[in-house]
Scaffold this motif. Structure first.
Motif, PDB file in Angstrom:
ATOM      1  N   TYR A 136       0.810  -1.223   0.000  1.00  0.00           N
ATOM      2  CA  TYR A 136       0.000   0.000   0.000  1.00  0.00           C
ATOM      3  C   TYR A 136       0.842   1.271   0.000  1.00  0.00           C
ATOM      4  CZ  TYR A 136      -4.397  -2.510   0.916  1.00  0.00           C
ATOM      5  OH  TYR A 136      -5.515  -3.309   0.822  1.00  0.00           O
ATOM      6  N   ASP A 137       2.135   1.162   0.210  1.00  0.00           N
ATOM      7  CA  ASP A 137       2.962   2.369   0.333  1.00  0.00           C
ATOM      8  C   ASP A 137       2.847   3.266  -0.894  1.00  0.00           C
ATOM      9  OD1 ASP A 137       3.847   1.838   2.878  1.00  0.00           O
ATOM     10  OD2 ASP A 137       5.705   0.859   2.244  1.00  0.00           O
ATOM     11  N   GLY A 143      -2.416   8.496  -3.248  1.00  0.00           N
ATOM     12  CA  GLY A 143      -3.845   8.625  -2.935  1.00  0.00           C
ATOM     13  C   GLY A 143      -4.705   7.786  -3.861  1.00  0.00           C
ATOM     14  N   SER A 144      -4.214   6.593  -4.215  1.00  0.00           N
ATOM     15  CA  SER A 144      -4.896   5.734  -5.187  1.00  0.00           C
ATOM     16  C   SER A 144      -6.085   5.011  -4.556  1.00  0.00           C
ATOM     17  CB  SER A 144      -3.919   4.706  -5.753  1.00  0.00           C
ATOM     18  OG  SER A 144      -2.858   5.336  -6.424  1.00  0.00           O
ATOM     19  N   VAL A 145      -6.925   4.493  -5.426  1.00  0.00           N
ATOM     20  CA  VAL A 145      -8.089   3.714  -5.008  1.00  0.00           C
ATOM     21  C   VAL A 145      -7.753   2.231  -5.123  1.00  0.00           C
ATOM     22  CG1 VAL A 145     -10.497   3.141  -5.532  1.00  0.00           C
ATOM     23  CG2 VAL A 145      -9.712   5.518  -5.671  1.00  0.00           C
ATOM     24  N   VAL A 146      -8.065   1.481  -4.085  1.00  0.00           N
ATOM     25  CA  VAL A 146      -7.837   0.035  -4.084  1.00  0.00           C
ATOM     26  C   VAL A 146      -9.168  -0.661  -3.781  1.00  0.00           C
ATOM     27  CG1 VAL A 146      -5.429   0.249  -3.353  1.00  0.00           C
ATOM     28  CG2 VAL A 146      -7.222   0.043  -1.616  1.00  0.00           C
ATOM     29  N   THR A 438     -14.988   6.761  -1.751  1.00  0.00           N
ATOM     30  CA  THR A 438     -14.885   7.427  -3.047  1.00  0.00           C
ATOM     31  C   THR A 438     -16.297   7.515  -3.623  1.00  0.00           C
ATOM     32  OG1 THR A 438     -14.742   5.494  -4.514  1.00  0.00           O
ATOM     33  CG2 THR A 438     -12.720   6.144  -3.364  1.00  0.00           C
ATOM     34  N   PRO A 439     -16.511   8.293  -4.688  1.00  0.00           N
ATOM     35  CA  PRO A 439     -17.852   8.318  -5.302  1.00  0.00           C
ATOM     36  C   PRO A 439     -18.310   6.944  -5.792  1.00  0.00           C
ATOM     37  CG  PRO A 439     -16.535  10.174  -6.067  1.00  0.00           C
ATOM     38  CD  PRO A 439     -15.609   9.294  -5.285  1.00  0.00           C
ATOM     39  N   ARG A 460     -10.201   4.786  -1.117  1.00  0.00           N
ATOM     40  CA  ARG A 460      -8.968   5.541  -1.321  1.00  0.00           C
ATOM     41  C   ARG A 460      -8.052   5.330  -0.108  1.00  0.00           C
ATOM     42  NH1 ARG A 460      -8.276   8.823  -5.113  1.00  0.00           N
ATOM     43  NH2 ARG A 460     -10.515   9.180  -5.360  1.00  0.00           N
ATOM     44  N   VAL A 461      -6.814   4.947  -0.390  1.00  0.00           N
ATOM     45  CA  VAL A 461      -5.854   4.696   0.691  1.00  0.00           C
ATOM     46  C   VAL A 461      -4.874   5.855   0.787  1.00  0.00           C
ATOM     47  CG1 VAL A 461      -4.370   3.321  -0.839  1.00  0.00           C
ATOM     48  CG2 VAL A 461      -4.155   3.057   1.633  1.00  0.00           C
TER      49      VAL A 461
END
Length: 464
Positions: A136-137, A143-146, A438-439, A460-461
């Protein structure tokens, strides 16, 4: 004046107010059984009804549940519908075996899952979660979505593989977890032929394609067993003394048959991690919508981890983390229904003197999904309120109003393992990251053996 914000109410079907037609029942059960249940299932202690020509007793009263699952459990076997759905996947694994086969398997596996033994897995659970968190780093920095639903499935699979199989399952993690997802989606659905109680040899059109997936899983299990047998023969000292070795040591006429061992390995590597994964994902979703609860959890995690406490002690030292996980399992029970059938005619008398007659062959439904949201037993039953499970409040709960792991002789053998795993995973992940909405985060609970979020759980992480 109470200044606390109103608790979050996560998405769930609204109870029906009009009974469904026969066609609507079949269509709804095929699509999502959680959408079937009406207002009485959430307000009455029991309901004697008819379900697709099958007389059915829906049980919510905790005392009646105790009677059926514990006090007279010998009179209640797995219902035929449940067997028709599960046995094609798990055959004589621990979840589906009956009679002497179940007794032998349960007795054989019990030593691995005692609370003392489960606590011995804590350091492995911590190490695998810390290793997984490194992935996740980069996402957190950007600020990506997972997809938390998929990620928690991968994480719990890796923990299970390391602890019970010493990392020696003959399958790659990513491809394997995707296969689990597809298998449960394909094979875990209710088919109209199941509802009609058609014999198992009648084709189930909704499960076309599942046979190939099952063959893939069986090949993985066979290879895993062969590789470990070879290691035991060539170098017994090098063979890990884990769950897999234990089962193979029981491979003899008076112990477990080769097929029974294979079925139990399939049960654990195919479904053993799935329930915990779903509950972890729902927990992260619920706390993301409850900032004050998340802050309490983070403060507790920071305090415990900075103290240097051993992971084996986290379950006791993190009551807010544990409570949030348990509340998520209340709202989204990993196993949303417990299906039994009466072997002989029976009856039960409530403390208030009301008699419930239970005819031979009647289908008995104990549904954690409705029980955990029942108006008679819970304040604000649709709301996420972890404080229900804090130590000072636990005594207010009837032992049989909350059944995330079932109850009685067939209670989940891995309950302590799962609770410890969940608290360690949440402690590691929430120490380093935050998971936010997130939306596109619009999950809808769907029953596919477990309670799954339709469309996954995109979040979002970010680094804390």
């Amino acid at each position: 004046m109470d200044m606390r914000p109103e608790p979050f109410e996560p998405p769930a079907p609204i109870p029906r107010t009009v009974p469904p037609s026969r066609f609507q029942v079949i269509r709804t059960v095929m699509r999502n059984p959680l959408e079937l249940w009406g207002e009485p299932s959430y307000t009455l202690p029991w309901i004697d009804t008819k379900f697709i020509n099958q007389r059915t007793l829906i049980v919510n009263d905790p005392n009646l549940i105790r009677y059926i699952l514990v006090e007279n459990a010998a009179n209640y076997e797995m219902s035929r519908v449940r067997r028709l759905i599960l046995r094609p996947i798990l055959r004589d694994g621990l979840l589906t075996a009956e009679g002497e086969v179940w007794k032998r398997s349960r007795k054989a596996m019990a030593p691995v899952f005692t609370p003392r033994h489960a606590r011995g897995f804590a350091k492995q659970m911590l190490a695998k979660t810390e290793e997984y968190a490194l992935r996740y780093d980069e996402a957190a920095a950007a600020g990506s979505v997972v997809n938390i639903a998929n990620d928690m499935t991968e994480l719990t699979y890796e923990i299970l593989s390391e602890t019970l199989f010493s990392g020696q399952i003959a399958a790659e993690t990513e491809g394997f977890t995707n296969s689990v997802e597809r298998l449960l989606h394909r094979m875990g659905r209710v088919d109209p032929m199941d509802l009609m109680l058609a014999p198992s040899w009648v084709p189930r059109l909704t499960r076309i394609g599942g046979t190939r997936l099952m063959a893939e899983f069986q090949a993985i299990v066979a290879k895993t067993m062969d590789e470990r047998r070879a290691l035991i023969r060539s170098d017994p000292e090098a063979a890990p003394q884990d769950f897999l070795t234990l089962l193979l040591q029981l491979e003899r006429p008076e112990g477990l048959s080769t097929d029974e061992i294979a079925d139990n390995i399939l049960t654990f590597i195919g479904a053993g991690h799935e329930t915990t994964a779903r509950a972890l994902a729902w927990t992260l979703y619920c706390v993301a919508n409850s900032p004050h609860i998340r802050e309490n959890m983070e403060a507790e995690i920071d305090r415990v981890l900075s103290s240097g406490a051993e992971p084996v002690d986290w379950l006791d030292l993190m009551p807010h983390v544990r409570a949030s996980f348990e509340e998520a399992m209340r709202l989204y029970p990993p196993a949303p229904s417990i299906n039994r059938a009466a072997i002989k005619a029976d009856s039960w008398m409530s403390p208030e003197g009301e008699r419930v007659d239970i005819p031979k062959g009647i289908s008995v439904l104990v549904m954690p999904w409705t029980l955990h949201r029942h108006a008679l037993y819970w304040e604000k039953p649709r709301a996420f309120m972890p404080e229900r499970f804090l130590p000072e409040n636990r005594d207010k709960l009837h032992r049989f109003q909350y059944l995330p792991f079932g109850a009685g002789p067939r209670i989940c053998i891995g309950a302590t393992f799962a609770l410890q795993e969940a608290v360690i995973a949440l402690g590691v992940l929430m120490k380093r990251f935050r998971f936010d909405m997130t939306p596109e985060t619009k999950p809808w609970p769907v029953q596919r053996l477990t309670t799954q979020p339709r469309g996954g759980l995109p979040m979002r992480v970010s680094a804390r």
